[in-house]
Design an enzyme around this catalytic site. Structure first.
Site, PDB file in Angstrom:
ATOM      1  N   GLY A 130      -0.641   4.823  -0.659  1.00 56.72           N
ATOM      2  CA  GLY A 130      -1.339   5.522  -0.158  1.00 56.72           C
ATOM      3  C   GLY A 130      -1.148   6.655   0.688  1.00 56.72           C
ATOM      4  CD  GLN A 131      -3.660  10.174   5.189  1.00 62.78           C
ATOM      5  OE1 GLN A 131      -4.499   9.415   5.631  1.00 62.78           O
ATOM      6  NE2 GLN A 131      -3.846  11.611   5.669  1.00 62.78           N
ATOM      7  CG  ASP A 145      -0.668   0.695  -3.783  1.00 60.48           C
ATOM      8  OD1 ASP A 145      -1.827   0.317  -4.243  1.00 60.48           O
ATOM      9  OD2 ASP A 145      -0.434   1.691  -2.994  1.00 60.48           O
ATOM     10  CB  ILE A 146      -3.388  -2.389  -7.008  1.00 61.78           C
ATOM     11  CG1 ILE A 146      -4.108  -1.098  -6.586  1.00 61.78           C
ATOM     12  CG2 ILE A 146      -3.894  -3.547  -6.312  1.00 61.78           C
ATOM     13  CD1 ILE A 146      -5.594  -1.120  -6.104  1.00 61.78           C
ATOM     14  CE1 TYR A 173     -10.198   1.198   8.309  1.00 65.51           C
ATOM     15  CE2 TYR A 173     -10.981   3.119   9.611  1.00 65.51           C
ATOM     16  CZ  TYR A 173      -9.751   2.282   9.209  1.00 65.51           C
ATOM     17  OH  TYR A 173      -8.762   2.755   9.356  1.00 65.51           O
ATOM     18  N   GLY A 230       0.997  -1.180   0.107  1.00 65.92           N
ATOM     19  CA  GLY A 230      -0.084  -0.039  -0.063  1.00 65.92           C
ATOM     20  C   GLY A 230       0.754   1.097   0.083  1.00 65.92           C
ATOM     21  CE  LYS A 254      -7.608  -0.881   9.852  1.00 64.96           C
ATOM     22  NZ  LYS A 254      -6.515  -1.506   9.162  1.00 64.96           N
TER      23      LYS A 254
HETATM   24  C1  AKB Z   1     -10.894   7.168   8.673  1.00 64.26           C
HETATM   25  O1  AKB Z   1     -11.411   8.471   8.772  1.00 64.26           O
HETATM   26  O2  AKB Z   1     -11.550   6.314   8.235  1.00 64.26           O
HETATM   27  C2  AKB Z   1      -9.727   6.927   9.062  1.00 64.26           C
HETATM   28  C3  AKB Z   1      -9.554   6.247  10.478  1.00 64.26           C
HETATM   29  C4  AKB Z   1      -9.995   6.999  11.520  1.00 64.26           C
HETATM   30  O3  AKB Z   1      -9.026   5.140  10.829  1.00 64.26           O
HETATM   31  N1  AKB Z   1      -8.815   8.054   8.923  1.00 64.26           N
END
Ligand code: AKB
Length: 317
Positions: free
Chosen positions: A14-15, A37-38, A143, A11, A147
């Site tokens: 990415g940022q 990365d892709i 997400y 990755g 996590k």
């Molecule tokens: C998001 O906004 O999804 C991320 C995070 C808080 O992990 N920056």
């Protein structure tokens, strides 16, 4: 890191990846850092690049073998806002990617893993202020759910197979070198670019939506810090809370007005505001400070000054 260590950053476009891969290459040398990365990076890089998806296990394995990779930083992920629009893809990228890398370490093909978690593991039932390491965690985004499951998976692989996997719960990350994509805290990067280019910004969060945040330079410091800490210092194998400061969109706008008095902010909260409302305002990071000596270099003011300095240069202002 010994002479023989070779790093793979998955990755790297990415940022975080953009800044981390560049920093690691300066620290350890171009030939010791491979970014994947892709798609190919659009700018020239100071590391070796290999195109690969984290879901392509066979290609990943061939890259690991080709360069004798020892340390993997796995940054490829679907973030919070983007994840809500594609639950299956978010789950598969965030979980299957991690499982692939954990299995390589279990099979002794690599030695050490960095995998980022997030403040998104917390949810509406978590206390809002100075959230402790071990608290109620009932996330309401896919997400956050991925996590939290990933944290458990890391802990499981550490306990069952001795896999040396290290992790941080990143707050919202703000930098000037790279753009975020698909996150809820992205506004805090976009606002700087819009302020400099157009002197106005429409914010997708409510004016008082306070969130934990950190400057990218400190996120990189924490990431390399935990990866280079002696193994006996790493006592938490789920993921460490880390913190720098917190602010709301209206507090950030007030700081930007000090540079551009004509700056105007409007608020048009969308569904991302609901995601942000489920996260805490501030985080307690005593564990990281005590165990491996974490502390940030940047406070809110110092970060704004540094971003303005660099972005004004970038936009010739
Ligand atoms: C998001 O906004 O999804 C991320 C995070 C808080 O992990 N920056």
């Amino acid at each position: 890191m010994s002479e023989k260590n070779k790093i793979l950053v998955i990755g790297c476009n990415g940022q975080i990846g953009t800044v981390l891969t560049n920093t690691l290459s300066k620290k350890y040398g171009r030939d010791n850092v491979i970014g994947s990365d892709i798609a190919k990076p659009t700018e020239p890089t100071n590391f070796i690049f290999e195109a690969c998806s984290v879901l392509d296990k066979d290609l990943l394995l061939s890259i690991i073998k080709k360069y004798n990779i020892t340390d993997v930083y796995l940054l490829a992920a679907y973030l919070s806002a983007k994840g809500e629009n594609n639950i299956s893809k978010a789950w598969s990228l965030n979980m299957d990617g991690l499982l692939n890398i954990l299995n390589f370490a279990k099979d002794k093909l690599i030695q050490k893993i960095f995998w980022p978690s997030s403040i998104a593991v917390f949810g509406p039932t978590t206390p809002k202020v100075n959230v402790e390491q071990n608290t109620i965690m009932e996330p309401t985004t896919i997400y956050g759910v991925s996590k939290l499951a990933g944290e458990s998976l890391c802990n499981y692989y550490y306990k069952k197979f001795g896999v040396d996997v290290r992790s941080l719960r990143y707050p919202g990350l703000i930098g000037w070198q790279s753009m975020p994509g698909g996150g809820t805290t992205d506004y805090a990067v976009d606002i700087f670019h819009e302020a400099i280019k157009n002197r106005k910004y429409t914010c997708f969060l409510s004016p008082d939506r306070t969130l934990p945040m950190m400057y990218m330079a400190d996120a990189i410091k924490a990431t390399i810090g935990i990866m280079t800490a002696p193994i006996e210092k790493i006592k938490i194998r789920t993921s460490y809370n880390i913190s720098a400061f917190h602010f709301s969109p209206e507090e950030l706008a007030t700081k930007i007005e000090l540079y551009f008095p004509e700056f105007k902010i409007n608020y048009s909260p969308d569904k991302r505001d609901l995601l942000a409302s489920s996260w805490p305002n501030s985080i307690d990071d005593q564990g990281a400070r005590n165990d491996w000596g974490w502390s940030p270099n940047y406070d809110f003011n110092k970060m704004v000054d540094d971003i303005m300095l660099n972005l004004k240069k970038k936009y010739n202002q």
